[in-house]
Design an enzyme around this catalytic site. Sequence first.
Site, PDB file in Angstrom:
ATOM      1  N   TRP A  52      65.197   2.988  43.182  1.00 40.14           N
ATOM      2  CA  TRP A  52      64.366   1.851  43.603  1.00 40.14           C
ATOM      3  C   TRP A  52      64.708   0.626  42.744  1.00 40.14           C
ATOM      4  O   TRP A  52      64.637  -0.506  43.211  1.00 40.14           O
ATOM      5  CB  TRP A  52      62.872   2.186  43.506  1.00 40.14           C
ATOM      6  N   ASP A  70      59.057   4.835  33.146  1.00 42.51           N
ATOM      7  CA  ASP A  70      59.056   6.265  33.483  1.00 42.51           C
ATOM      8  C   ASP A  70      58.872   7.101  32.224  1.00 42.51           C
ATOM      9  O   ASP A  70      59.229   6.686  31.123  1.00 42.51           O
ATOM     10  CB  ASP A  70      60.353   6.679  34.173  1.00 42.51           C
ATOM     11  N   ASP A  88      54.454   6.770  29.247  1.00 37.35           N
ATOM     12  CA  ASP A  88      53.444   7.095  30.251  1.00 37.35           C
ATOM     13  C   ASP A  88      52.730   5.801  30.644  1.00 37.35           C
ATOM     14  O   ASP A  88      52.179   5.117  29.760  1.00 37.35           O
ATOM     15  CB  ASP A  88      52.457   8.106  29.644  1.00 37.35           C
ATOM     16  N   LYS A 155      53.281   5.818  46.531  1.00 32.58           N
ATOM     17  CA  LYS A 155      53.400   7.147  47.156  1.00 32.58           C
ATOM     18  C   LYS A 155      52.177   7.998  46.849  1.00 32.58           C
ATOM     19  O   LYS A 155      51.659   7.971  45.736  1.00 32.58           O
ATOM     20  CB  LYS A 155      54.644   7.846  46.613  1.00 32.58           C
TER      21      LYS A 155
END
Length: 223
Positions: A52, A70, A88, A155
């Site tokens: 992405w 990530d 995180d 998502k």
Amino acid sequence: MPRQLHDHWFKEAKREGWRSRAYYKLKAIDEKRRLIRAGDAVLDCGCAPGSWLQYAEAIVGDDGVVVGIDLQEIPPLPSGQVRRIVGDLREIEDDRILAVAEPRRIEAFDVMLSDMAPNTTGHRDTDHLRSLDLCNLVLDRGTTLLREGGHLVMKVFEGSGYPELVERTKAMFEVVRPMRPPASRNVSREMFIVGMKRKGGVKPGTNEPVAGGPPPVPDAWSN
Ligand SMILES: C[S@@+](CC[C@H](N)C(=O)[O-])C[C@H]1O[C@@H](n2cnc3c(N)ncnc32)[C@H](O)[C@@H]1O
């Protein structure tokens, strides 16, 4: 033999040099909704290995910036437009995320992406609840990290809490459309929620609208 070796999108991604088959999911969503534009500042949550980032960096071009976060290592990209933070999302403060976009000075992002997925257990309800947690995290962080009028792609693994998540997204965005791009496997329960034009007047850190009526909806968002 692992399923991905037979997978059309996996092979395409390898052939075209994208880091993951997920590339085609964002491409399909963005080509339909026209969310990312040249010069934009884009935040990509759960970006590794980075397909992405590859898609977004090509669209934002030299005047834009893409920040990827990530838990896992994110291999560097050749262009200077992408910044990476390993950690995180829950623990990384807004100031750090915004500062990493420098020399571009931004107060918030134009587009926020999340392809974040929990470590799946194979237990549907558990995976769904963990996915919901990540989506709620994205919406929470979006109240300060995404500018008014900005867009979201997020998502989620579908399940019983999905309708409530859509409602929560609708409280934050003028237009909300669920999408399942062709590259999402048939067997997968993954769905993408697209939020367009973050409402103004939402109190930072909350979903409480305080002002603002809906502006006109562009054609690309209407169905
Ligand atoms: C499906 S992958 C993303 C693929 C990526 N969109 C691409 O195109 O290469 C999901 C990622 O979400 C990350 N993730 C899950 N929870 C996270 C969290 N709390 N903070 C940051 N990243 C997270 C995982 O480490 C994993 O790399």
